[in-house]
Motif scaffolding. Structure first.
Motif, PDB file in Angstrom:
ATOM      1  N   GLY A 168       0.783  -1.229   0.000  1.00 38.39           N
ATOM      2  CA  GLY A 168       0.000   0.000   0.000  1.00 38.39           C
ATOM      3  C   GLY A 168       0.812   1.274   0.000  1.00 38.39           C
ATOM      4  O   GLY A 168       0.272   2.347  -0.241  1.00 38.39           O
ATOM      5  N   TYR A 169       2.105   1.190   0.309  1.00 44.94           N
ATOM      6  CA  TYR A 169       2.945   2.388   0.217  1.00 44.94           C
ATOM      7  C   TYR A 169       3.014   2.855  -1.232  1.00 44.94           C
ATOM      8  O   TYR A 169       3.180   4.029  -1.510  1.00 44.94           O
ATOM      9  N   CYS A 170       2.912   1.898  -2.135  1.00 46.26           N
ATOM     10  CA  CYS A 170       2.775   2.181  -3.562  1.00 46.26           C
ATOM     11  C   CYS A 170       1.843   1.124  -4.124  1.00 46.26           C
ATOM     12  O   CYS A 170       2.044  -0.070  -3.906  1.00 46.26           O
ATOM     13  N   ALA A 219      17.328   7.391 -11.094  1.00 43.46           N
ATOM     14  CA  ALA A 219      17.340   8.545 -10.184  1.00 43.46           C
ATOM     15  C   ALA A 219      17.666   8.098  -8.764  1.00 43.46           C
ATOM     16  O   ALA A 219      17.417   6.950  -8.382  1.00 43.46           O
ATOM     17  N   PRO A 220      18.233   9.005  -7.958  1.00 42.93           N
ATOM     18  CA  PRO A 220      18.569   8.649  -6.572  1.00 42.93           C
ATOM     19  C   PRO A 220      17.331   8.555  -5.686  1.00 42.93           C
ATOM     20  O   PRO A 220      16.663   9.557  -5.441  1.00 42.93           O
ATOM     21  N   ILE A 221      17.032   7.348  -5.237  1.00 38.17           N
ATOM     22  CA  ILE A 221      15.902   7.122  -4.327  1.00 38.17           C
ATOM     23  C   ILE A 221      16.371   6.178  -3.225  1.00 38.17           C
ATOM     24  O   ILE A 221      16.995   5.155  -3.497  1.00 38.17           O
ATOM     25  N   GLY A 222      16.096   6.537  -1.995  1.00 37.00           N
ATOM     26  CA  GLY A 222      16.400   5.662  -0.872  1.00 37.00           C
ATOM     27  C   GLY A 222      15.197   5.566   0.050  1.00 37.00           C
ATOM     28  O   GLY A 222      14.143   6.141  -0.214  1.00 37.00           O
ATOM     29  N   ASN A 281       9.397   4.342   2.834  1.00 40.38           N
ATOM     30  CA  ASN A 281       8.688   4.830   1.654  1.00 40.38           C
ATOM     31  C   ASN A 281       8.129   3.712   0.787  1.00 40.38           C
ATOM     32  O   ASN A 281       7.262   3.961  -0.055  1.00 40.38           O
ATOM     33  N   MET A 282       8.632   2.485   0.962  1.00 43.73           N
ATOM     34  CA  MET A 282       8.240   1.403   0.052  1.00 43.73           C
ATOM     35  C   MET A 282       7.808   0.142   0.767  1.00 43.73           C
ATOM     36  O   MET A 282       7.746  -0.928   0.177  1.00 43.73           O
ATOM     37  N   GLY A 283       7.525   0.226   2.056  1.00 41.67           N
ATOM     38  CA  GLY A 283       6.964  -0.913   2.761  1.00 41.67           C
ATOM     39  C   GLY A 283       7.949  -1.868   3.385  1.00 41.67           C
ATOM     40  O   GLY A 283       7.549  -2.776   4.110  1.00 41.67           O
TER      41      GLY A 283
END
Length: 338
Positions: A14-16, A84-87, A92-94
């Motif tokens: 559900g985070y995404c 892209a830089p994502i952490g 943020n992603m469960g």
């Protein structure tokens, strides 16, 4: 890709939602999470801006096998695309995969696909440590992005990043408004020209290049040139820091007109397909960065997922180049746009 996306949807809890079209509508305001800040207008504007451009279809030519390869910042690449830089997988992603596995999937997957991945920064230290470890594992083939910290933290992370063997550093100045970091006692702030020059001079002293991410206006693009940056990224941080900004495809042409030929121009925001990559190149970018879709691929399939997603983008870009009469990346210009 369907299997990878289904697995990501399961793990992201559900985070995404891993929507069919990642346009920021369902997840508006979900920060933490993968949504855009506030009304989500900036996230949605990225998609809407790109959708507003149409492509001229041309078939009376001999560009049947286009060359998607290019060189950006001294690195030969199979196509002008970066991750892209994502952490922050955990918040943020469960948390369905570990931060270490996620960073490794992005950096290693990009290297295997012939492009380059960027890594994120933030709190806790595990975020940058996982990224640095992945870059070091891949022989320095990756770009560590470091937030615009106040005080000694910035220099400390630059020095740690140097030990990865990387040849390019980035700073996401568009993270300067993240109030949550200040509330945690780890403040970030905008960087004036004088401070930027010192940072860039330090990196250049290591024979490395420097990227400034978060340039949305022509005047700040000129400041980046004056500071000595090697590249800028036209970016609104995925719509996650300021509500109601324009989409990056709207901002890009004016920026490109002002600094074309003076600095490498990159862009992110709303890029979902190879046709989107083509549009951004036609609008004046030298290359693009893709964020959320790469993150979904990494969570759903780790390195294999990232490789598969990038292969899909490359095939789509090649097909779009055939159908618009572009034999190579250098031949893509504004004539591609209707």
């Amino acid at each position: 890709m369907k299997e990878i996306r289904d697995k990501a949807r399961e793990l992201m809890k559900g985070y995404c939602r891993v929507c069919k079209v990642c346009d920021g509508k369902v997840c508006a305001g979900e920060v933490p999470g993968m949504g855009g800040l506030g009304t989500g207008a900036s996230f949605k504007a990225n998609l809407e801006a790109l959708e507003g451009f149409r492509l001229n279809m041309r078939l009376l030519h001999d560009a049947s096998e286009p060359d998607t390869s290019t060189s950006l910042l001294g690195i030969d690449m199979s196509m002008p695309v970066m991750a892209a830089p994502i952490g922050g997988v955990s918040f943020n992603m469960g948390g369905g995969v570990s931060e270490e596995d996620y960073a490794d999937a992005v950096v290693s997957g990009c290297k295997a696909a012939g492009v380059i991945g960027c890594t994120g920064d933030g709190v806790p230290p595990l975020l940058h440590e996982s990224g640095f470890a992945a870059i070091e594992k891949n022989g320095g083939h990756g770009i560590p992005f470091i937030k615009p910290w106040e005080g000694a933290e910035l220099d400390e992370k630059l020095e740690k990043g140097r030990k990865t063997g990387c040849s390019i550093f980035g700073m996401d100045v568009d993270a300067a408004g993240l109030i949550t970091l200040r509330q945690m006692g780890r403040p970030v702030s905008p960087k004036p020209l004088s401070e930027l020059k010192k940072i860039i001079d330090k990196v250049h002293g290591w024979d490395a290049k420097f990227i400034i991410k978060g340039v949305m206006t022509p005047d700040e693009a000129e400041l980046a040139v004056e500071a000595g940056a090697d590249a800028i990224i036209v970016s609104n941080h995925g719509g996650r820091v300021l509500d109601h900004t324009p989409g990056t495809a709207e901002a890009l042409p004016d920026v490109a007109e002002k600094v074309h030929g003076k600095i490498t121009i990159l862009v992110d925001g709303g890029i979902r397909t190879g046709a989107d990559v083509l549009k951004m190149l036609a609008l004046g970018a030298d290359g693009v960065l893709i964020g959320r879709p790469v993150a979904v691929a990494a969570v759903g399939g780790l390195q294999e997922g990232v490789e598969q997603y990038l292969a899909t983008i490359k095939a789509q870009l090649s097909g779009a180049m055939v159908l618009t009469g572009c034999k190579d990346i250098a031949s893509i210009d504004s004539n591609v746009l209707f």
